[in-house]
Write an enzyme that holds these catalytic residues in place. Structure first.
Site, mmCIF file in Angstrom:
data_model
loop_
_atom_site.group_PDB
_atom_site.id
_atom_site.type_symbol
_atom_site.label_atom_id
_atom_site.label_comp_id
_atom_site.label_asym_id
_atom_site.label_seq_id
_atom_site.Cartn_x
_atom_site.Cartn_y
_atom_site.Cartn_z
ATOM 1 N N TYR A 1 -1.043 4.494 -10.588
ATOM 2 C CA TYR A 1 -1.985 3.638 -11.325
ATOM 3 C C TYR A 1 -3.425 4.014 -10.983
ATOM 4 C CZ TYR A 1 -4.772 -0.802 -11.147
ATOM 5 O OH TYR A 1 -5.746 -1.753 -11.187
ATOM 6 N N TYR B 1 0.831 -1.206 0.000
ATOM 7 C CA TYR B 1 0.000 0.000 0.000
ATOM 8 C C TYR B 1 0.862 1.251 0.000
ATOM 9 C CZ TYR B 1 -4.616 2.047 0.560
ATOM 10 O OH TYR B 1 -5.813 2.691 0.336
#
Lengths: 132, 387
Positions: free
Chosen positions: B327, B279
């Site tokens: 992304y 993350y």
């Protein structure tokens, strides 16, 4: 700066009452001696509930900080948000005021100061401690 | 090791979609089921968050299902890695046979994100932290970064490298928000607008629409399905704080405990991991997580990721989709960590496919997905593998 701070609840009332007299109160557990902040109904050290409010010395050191450049509504950038570690142990979130943001550093000694709120309470803030 | 596998994975539409949350959910779930060769009729378990107060219930009704098992644990971005653990347990216990873990968010289209975060006036934070104007979550990660730089004398450039590497991966992923944006340099990151020092806007994840889903079932059943099963090898989690002052040392996160549990269950060590999906809410999140998981010692992540090691072609491929930084980051990004881990283990990464050891040319065997939610609040590690 924003003064929209929620009203005290059953546990935090003594803390906020203390701020009306510019006294920073933190909880100490009568069972295990642990200090804690924010105020809770029970002690996070031993789980028991015999807690008393004691006045903090107001001496602290900056654990870490950030200079906010995109202010929230009611705030004027740049301003310093910091975690300060009280001499008694607990960490508080606060603002460092009355000094240029560029002069703030981790580990720096700070002392308690206050800003009045419109409802008679005060908000505890910190400022660099005087030399010597 | 567990006897449960991921058998399907898919994304919803991504970026700026103009679609509703439930539309994105209703894209992702059937796509993941189709990937698995299953249909909605096979689903008897649903885990999701971020839809409404009754998130899993809402999605179940929307899909026309009456599931035997649901989970809507709200734990921010790491919830989906937690759902994997819960799903494994539900399937192994026989409460569910086919579980879908899903998410969808239209936060970019809906402009539903604010720098101050969500106010809950009954919480201690509202009395003791909000009055000081911290950006939520930005200022907490900024304070963690400041503490990290101070404690270890670490180079600010090490934080930037995380964003630079993420962009390199995104340039190889046509679905990435920054695909086609061109490379990012360390100077670009340092020179971007400071939001909450020392972090700039380039140290922070995107704000996009997006979503995804993964499908889990028993390993026995998985072997009869169209995809090679991606086995859940291990999982672990740790929950630490909601306020900014609660954790004593911001540089040591609950990923210590979540990683230890996950590696322990899997019987693996960090050296066994071929590809990492970690993350990256902020650049600092990755450094703290790599150290906590044991990929290096505390204060050593800067050296670990130097010399392009986490970039394409490097020895420690990390955030191969381009990550939350380049992304997609739809608010709770954790489901997309799982989707990318599955893709890499199946060898479906295309231009960004990782090889397990540059010399061997083999597809990776073990992937790690690690979610972090809130303000370093919740930490969940999942280890996945293929035979």
């Amino acid at each position: 700066m924003s003064t929209e701070i929620p009203l005290p609840d059953d546990v935090t009332a003594p803390y906020w009452a203390g701020t009306e007299e510019k006294r920073l109160l933190i909880q100490r557990c009568a069972e295990c001696g642990r200090f804690q902040h924010y105020p809770r109904y029970m002690c996070t050290g031993c789980g028991r509930g015999d807690l008393e409010f004691v006045e903090a010395s107001g001496e602290a050191a900056i654990d870490t900080f950030t200079v906010v450049h995109r202010p929230l509504p009611g705030f004027e950038a740049p301003y310093v948000v910091a975690r300060v570690r009280l001499a008694e142990g607990p960490i508080l979130l606060t603002n460092i005021v009355d000094c240029p943001p560029d002069d703030v550093a981790c580990g720096q000694a700070v002392r308690l100061t206050w800003r009045p709120l419109e409802d008679g309470r005060h908000l505890p803030l910190f400022t660099p401690a005087k030399e010597g | 090791m567990t006897n449960v596998a991921i058998v399907g994975a898919a994304e919803s539409d991504l970026g700026r979609t103009g679609k509703s949350i439930l539309t994105l959910q209703a894209q992702a779930i059937p796509r993941a089921l189709a990937d698995a060769g299953l249909t909605l009729a096979d689903v008897d378990g649903i885990a999701t968050a971020g839809v409404s107060r009754f998130s899993a219930t809402q999605v179940a009704e929307y899909l026309g299902l009456r599931p035997a098992w649901t989970d809507s644990t709200f734990a921010g971005g790491s919830a989906f890695e937690m759902y994997v653990a819960r799903a494994v347990q539900a399937i192994e216990a026989g409460q569910a046979s086919t579980v879908v873990i899903s998410y969808g968010s239209n936060q970019r289209s809906a402009r539903s994100r604010s720098l101050g975060g969500v106010k809950e006036t009954h919480t201690p934070e509202a009395q003791f932290e909000t009055p000081y104007g911290p950006l939520y979550p930005f200022s907490h990660y900024a304070m963690a970064a400041q503490s990290y730089l101070h404690k270890y004398g670490a180079a600010r450039e090490s934080l930037a490298e995380v964003a630079v590497a993420a962009r390199e991966w995104a340039l190889r992923n046509p679905k990435a928000y920054r695909y086609g944006a061109g490379p990012l340099t360390v100077d670009d990151v340092l020179g971007s607008d400071t939001v909450s020092s020392p972090l700039t806007v380039a140290d922070a994840c995107l704000v996009t629409d997006g979503g995804g889903a993964v499908v889990l079932t028993s390993l026995d059943r998985a072997r009869d399905l169209r995809r090679d099963p991606v086995r859940v090898l291990g999982y672990g989690e740790c929950t630490t704080n909601t306020s900014m002052a609660a954790v004593d040392d911001l540089t040591v996160t609950g990923a210590v405990e979540s990683g230890r549990a996950a590696f322990g269950r899997a019987g693996l060590t960090p050296a066994d991991v071929d590809v990492l999906e970690v993350y990256d809410s902020f650049t600092i999140t990755v450094l703290l997580t790599l150290e906590a998981l044991g990929f290096c010692g505390f204060g050593e992540a800067g050296d670990l990721i130097a010399d392009g090691r986490i970039r394409p072609g490097g020895g420690l491929p990390l955030n191969t989709s381009g990550g939350g930084l380049s992304y997609n980051h739809p608010g709770q990004y954790g489901v997309l960590l799982l989707v990318e881990a599955v893709r890499q283990l199946r060898g479906e990464g295309g231009a960004r496919q990782v090889e397990a050891g540059a010399a061997t040319g083999a597809a990776p065997k073990v992937a790690l997905a690690h979610g972090t939610g809130g303000i370093l609040s919740t930490h969940a590690t999942v280890l996945l593998g293929v035979e």
